[in-house]
Design a protein around this motif. Structure first.
Motif, short mmCIF file in Angstrom:
data_model
loop_
_atom_site.label_atom_id
_atom_site.label_comp_id
_atom_site.label_asym_id
_atom_site.label_seq_id
_atom_site.Cartn_x
_atom_site.Cartn_y
_atom_site.Cartn_z
N VAL A 27 41.97 75.51 -50.86
CA VAL A 27 42.66 76.10 -49.71
C VAL A 27 44.07 75.58 -49.57
O VAL A 27 44.89 76.19 -48.89
CB VAL A 27 41.86 75.86 -48.42
N PHE A 28 44.39 74.45 -50.20
CA PHE A 28 45.73 73.88 -50.07
C PHE A 28 46.79 74.82 -50.62
O PHE A 28 47.96 74.73 -50.28
CB PHE A 28 45.80 72.54 -50.80
N SER A 29 46.37 75.73 -51.52
CA SER A 29 47.33 76.63 -52.16
C SER A 29 47.60 77.90 -51.37
O SER A 29 48.47 78.68 -51.72
CB SER A 29 46.82 77.02 -53.55
N ILE A 30 46.86 78.11 -50.29
CA ILE A 30 46.96 79.37 -49.55
C ILE A 30 48.20 79.39 -48.67
O ILE A 30 48.43 78.47 -47.90
CB ILE A 30 45.71 79.60 -48.68
N ASN A 31 48.97 80.47 -48.76
CA ASN A 31 50.09 80.68 -47.84
C ASN A 31 49.73 81.80 -46.86
O ASN A 31 49.59 81.59 -45.67
CB ASN A 31 51.37 81.01 -48.60
N VAL A 32 49.54 82.98 -47.39
CA VAL A 32 49.28 84.15 -46.54
C VAL A 32 47.79 84.45 -46.52
O VAL A 32 47.13 84.47 -47.55
CB VAL A 32 50.04 85.38 -47.05
N MET A 33 47.27 84.70 -45.34
CA MET A 33 45.90 85.20 -45.18
C MET A 33 45.97 86.52 -44.43
O MET A 33 46.83 86.70 -43.56
CB MET A 33 45.03 84.22 -44.40
N GLY A 34 45.09 87.42 -44.77
CA GLY A 34 45.18 88.71 -44.11
C GLY A 34 43.94 89.56 -44.27
O GLY A 34 42.92 89.12 -44.80
N PRO A 40 36.38 105.58 -46.82
CA PRO A 40 35.89 106.43 -47.91
C PRO A 40 36.93 107.45 -48.35
O PRO A 40 37.52 108.15 -47.53
CB PRO A 40 34.67 107.12 -47.29
N GLY A 41 37.18 107.50 -49.65
CA GLY A 41 38.12 108.47 -50.19
C GLY A 41 39.58 108.11 -50.02
O GLY A 41 40.46 108.92 -50.37
N LYS A 42 39.84 106.92 -49.49
CA LYS A 42 41.23 106.51 -49.26
C LYS A 42 41.54 105.23 -50.01
O LYS A 42 40.65 104.48 -50.39
CB LYS A 42 41.50 106.33 -47.77
N GLN A 43 42.83 104.98 -50.17
CA GLN A 43 43.25 103.75 -50.82
C GLN A 43 43.14 102.57 -49.86
O GLN A 43 43.20 102.74 -48.64
CB GLN A 43 44.70 103.89 -51.30
N ARG A 44 42.98 101.39 -50.44
CA ARG A 44 42.97 100.19 -49.63
C ARG A 44 44.36 99.99 -49.03
O ARG A 44 45.37 100.17 -49.71
CB ARG A 44 42.57 98.99 -50.49
N GLU A 45 44.38 99.63 -47.75
CA GLU A 45 45.66 99.46 -47.07
C GLU A 45 45.69 98.15 -46.31
O GLU A 45 44.66 97.64 -45.87
CB GLU A 45 45.92 100.62 -46.09
N LEU A 46 46.90 97.63 -46.13
CA LEU A 46 47.08 96.41 -45.36
C LEU A 46 46.85 96.71 -43.88
O LEU A 46 47.41 97.66 -43.33
CB LEU A 46 48.49 95.87 -45.56
N VAL A 47 46.04 95.86 -43.26
CA VAL A 47 45.86 95.92 -41.81
C VAL A 47 46.83 94.94 -41.15
O VAL A 47 47.62 95.32 -40.29
CB VAL A 47 44.42 95.59 -41.41
N ALA A 48 46.73 93.68 -41.56
CA ALA A 48 47.61 92.66 -41.01
C ALA A 48 47.53 91.43 -41.90
O ALA A 48 46.51 91.20 -42.55
CB ALA A 48 47.21 92.29 -39.59
N ASN A 95 41.64 88.57 -47.30
CA ASN A 95 42.47 88.38 -48.49
C ASN A 95 43.38 87.17 -48.32
O ASN A 95 43.78 86.83 -47.20
CB ASN A 95 43.31 89.64 -48.71
N THR A 96 43.68 86.52 -49.44
CA THR A 96 44.72 85.50 -49.44
C THR A 96 45.81 85.88 -50.43
O THR A 96 45.53 86.34 -51.52
CB THR A 96 44.17 84.12 -49.83
N ASP A 97 47.05 85.72 -49.96
CA ASP A 97 48.24 85.85 -50.82
C ASP A 97 48.37 87.21 -51.50
O ASP A 97 48.80 87.29 -52.65
CB ASP A 97 48.27 84.71 -51.83
#
Length: 113
Positions: A27-34, A40-48, A95-97
């Motif tokens: 975990v020491f290497s983690i900067n961004v968590m999200g 269904p039928g859609k691409q993965r998208e960033l929530v936050a 997700n991380t980073d």
């Protein structure tokens, strides 16, 4: 890095849910968590996502309704989801980073109309 997400479920439109994701391992290497989501039928998208310094970034569709927060000491990231809409229905992934980082197993969020 291992990510364990929890908190998904079924909720009526207008309701709220809170997702949690705990990181373990290197975990020491983690900067961004999200959080990302994939309907269904859609691409993965960033929530936050949020940096270790607390700077948050939101997808346009969730701004003003979702809040991301993070406990650096516990290596946990939270997603408070308010005013949920049926179009928020998706599998939510911790997700991380960014896309080239680590992924959790996904948790289903279903919003009924």
């Amino acid at each position: 890095v291992q990510l364990q997400a929890s908190g998904g479920g079924l909720v009526q439109a207008g309701g709220s849910l809170r997702l949690s994701c705990a990181a373990s391992g290197s975990v020491f290497s983690i900067n961004v968590m999200g959080w990302y989501r994939q309907a269904p039928g859609k691409q993965r998208e960033l929530v936050a996502d949020i940096t270790s310094g607390g700077s948050a970034n939101y997808g346009d569709s969730v701004k003003g309704r979702f809040t991301i927060s993070r406990d650096n000491a516990a290596n946990v990231v939270y997603l408070q989801m308010n005013s949920l809409k049926p179009e928020d229905t998706a599998v939510y992934y911790c997700n991380t980073d960014g896309p080239w980082g680590y992924w959790g197993q996904g948790t289903q969020v279903t919003v009924s109309s």
